[in-house]
Design an enzyme around this catalytic site. Structure first.
Site, PDB file in Angstrom:
ATOM      1  N   GLY A   1       2.603  -0.894   4.320  1.00 32.75           N
ATOM      2  CA  GLY A   1       2.776   0.495   3.902  1.00 32.75           C
ATOM      3  C   GLY A   1       4.255   0.835   3.769  1.00 32.75           C
ATOM      4  O   GLY A   1       4.893   0.559   2.761  1.00 32.75           O
TER       5      GLY A   1
ATOM      6  N   GLU B   1      -5.879  -4.584  10.515  1.00 35.79           N
ATOM      7  CA  GLU B   1      -4.861  -3.561  10.748  1.00 35.79           C
ATOM      8  C   GLU B   1      -5.188  -2.767  12.005  1.00 35.79           C
ATOM      9  O   GLU B   1      -5.968  -1.801  11.948  1.00 35.79           O
ATOM     10  CB  GLU B   1      -4.794  -2.591   9.560  1.00 35.79           C
TER      11      GLU B   1
ATOM     12  N   HIS C   1      -9.876   1.258   4.524  1.00 35.75           N
ATOM     13  CA  HIS C   1      -8.627   1.513   5.248  1.00 35.75           C
ATOM     14  C   HIS C   1      -8.893   2.532   6.362  1.00 35.75           C
ATOM     15  O   HIS C   1      -9.670   3.470   6.178  1.00 35.75           O
ATOM     16  CB  HIS C   1      -7.554   2.032   4.290  1.00 35.75           C
TER      17      HIS C   1
ATOM     18  N   ASN D   1       0.880  -1.170   0.000  1.00 35.39           N
ATOM     19  CA  ASN D   1       0.000   0.000   0.000  1.00 35.39           C
ATOM     20  C   ASN D   1       0.918   1.221   0.000  1.00 35.39           C
ATOM     21  O   ASN D   1       1.473   1.577   1.031  1.00 35.39           O
ATOM     22  CB  ASN D   1      -0.893  -0.027   1.251  1.00 35.39           C
TER      23      ASN D   1
ATOM     24  N   GLU E   1      -7.262   4.953   7.402  1.00 33.87           N
ATOM     25  CA  GLU E   1      -6.994   6.356   7.041  1.00 33.87           C
ATOM     26  C   GLU E   1      -8.197   6.962   6.307  1.00 33.87           C
ATOM     27  O   GLU E   1      -8.494   8.146   6.455  1.00 33.87           O
ATOM     28  CB  GLU E   1      -5.701   6.449   6.219  1.00 33.87           C
TER      29      GLU E   1
ATOM     30  N   SER F   1       2.953  -1.819  10.450  1.00 30.81           N
ATOM     31  CA  SER F   1       4.399  -1.904  10.695  1.00 30.81           C
ATOM     32  C   SER F   1       4.996  -3.282  10.388  1.00 30.81           C
ATOM     33  O   SER F   1       5.892  -3.747  11.096  1.00 30.81           O
ATOM     34  CB  SER F   1       4.724  -1.463  12.120  1.00 30.81           C
TER      35      SER F   1
ATOM     36  N   GLY G   1       2.060   2.589  10.728  1.00 29.14           N
ATOM     37  CA  GLY G   1       3.045   3.650  10.555  1.00 29.14           C
ATOM     38  C   GLY G   1       3.717   4.085  11.850  1.00 29.14           C
ATOM     39  O   GLY G   1       4.382   5.108  11.890  1.00 29.14           O
TER      40      GLY G   1
ATOM     41  N   LYS H   1       0.154   4.233  -0.369  1.00 27.67           N
ATOM     42  CA  LYS H   1      -0.463   5.467   0.149  1.00 27.67           C
ATOM     43  C   LYS H   1      -0.180   6.618  -0.808  1.00 27.67           C
ATOM     44  O   LYS H   1      -0.165   6.409  -2.010  1.00 27.67           O
ATOM     45  CB  LYS H   1       0.021   5.736   1.579  1.00 27.67           C
TER      46      LYS H   1
HETATM   47  P1  PGA Z   1       2.479   0.511   7.654  1.00 27.16           P
HETATM   48  O1  PGA Z   1       1.043   0.725   6.954  1.00 27.16           O
HETATM   49  O2  PGA Z   1       3.032  -0.792   7.115  1.00 27.16           O
HETATM   50  O3  PGA Z   1       3.306   1.696   7.203  1.00 27.16           O
HETATM   51  O4  PGA Z   1       2.252   0.460   9.115  1.00 27.16           O
HETATM   52  C1  PGA Z   1       0.161  -0.343   6.778  1.00 27.16           C
HETATM   53  C2  PGA Z   1      -1.132   0.135   6.146  1.00 27.16           C
HETATM   54  O5  PGA Z   1      -1.606   1.227   6.500  1.00 27.16           O
HETATM   55  O6  PGA Z   1      -1.719  -0.541   5.293  1.00 27.16           O
END
Ligand code: PGA
Length: 250
Positions: free
Chosen positions: A234, A167, A95, A9, A97, A213, A173, A11
């Site tokens: 991500g 998630e 997601h 992803n 976000e 993460s 993140g 983003k």
């Molecule tokens: P991250 O994001 O691996 O940077 O924690 C995962 C995601 O939001 O899909």
């Protein structure tokens, strides 16, 4: 058995040139037969060059968002047929976000899941709890609520192909990963929730990913869990050298 699936992803990162450079670095490192399915979900503006750069490889192209109508007066939105024209086969839905920053609720998430199936695009449905919900022991309740709401109305055949990414929001993140045991515990409860409504045979086909993460150092432990079928990544998916290590986690 369920085939593992590793999804990047990106983003809102990279421009078109960086997307092509990533593929040029990645594709030669792929094996002729990969044991996992591989997908890259990129911003809209990179999808066409991504599809070109990945043509003939085993890597699928995904989008991170869309509007669930084929066309219409929806200023600023992009439809599934428009994405399909670019070679998109997967879409991320729900997601955190999007839920948190763009106020997407369970109703819209369900409409999107249904629209994706109707269009023949594979949704990657994300569910996850906030830190305070985890602290109140509400993780399974929150996540199974999001999941069952989103899949309401799907047929068994559709459900068998579903990809769900668990998630935990506090792990996205932040560098904080749920332990492999935590991920397994939540995902196995989610699989059970699907089984209770749709039967074990259907639930056993759904592919559950962990996201939050994930990096080369923790992926093999996560993937060793019986109910964890993949990862949605991500930060660690942005560099080809690190993404290839995730794809070849074993
Ligand atoms: P991250 O994001 O691996 O940077 O924690 C995962 C995601 O939001 O899909």
């Amino acid at each position: 058995m369920r085939k593992p699936i590793i999804i990047a992803n990106w983003k809102m990162y990279k421009n078109r040139a960086a997307a092509v450079a990533f593929c040029q670095a990645l594709v030669p490192l792929l094996h002729t037969t990969e044991k996992a399915d591989i997908v890259i979900c990129a911003p809209f503006t990179q999808l066409d060059v991504l599809a070109d750069a990945l043509a003939g490889s085993a890597v699928g192209v995904g989008a991170q968002n869309f509007y669930p109508a084929a066309e219409g007066a929806f200023t600023g939105e992009v439809s599934l047929p428009m994405l399909q024209e670019l070679g998109v086969r997967y879409v991320i839905v729900g997601h955190s976000e999007r839920r948190e920053l763009f106020h997407e609720d369970d109703m819209l998430v369900r409409q999107k899941v249904q629209a994706a199936y109707a269009a023949g695009i594979q949704p990657i449905l994300c569910v996850g709890e906030r830190l305070e919900q985890r602290e109140q022991d509400m993780t399974v309740e929150v996540c199974s609520g999001q999941l069952l709401s989103a899949i309401n109305g799907l047929t068994g055949t559709q459900l068998r192909t579903l990809i769900v990414a668990y998630e935990p929001i506090w792990a996205i993140g932040t560098g904080k990963t749920a332990t492999a045991a935590d991920a397994e515990q939540v995902i196995s409860a989610l699989r059970q929730a699907v089984a209770a409504q749709y039967g074990q045979a259907v639930a056993d086909c759904v592919r559950f990913q962990y996201g939050g993460s994930v990096k080369p150092e923790n992926i093999s432990q996560l993937m060793a869990q019986p109910n964890v079928d993949g990862a949605l990544v991500g930060g660690a998916s942005l560099k080809a050298e690190s993404f290839i290590q995730l794809v070849h986690y074993a």
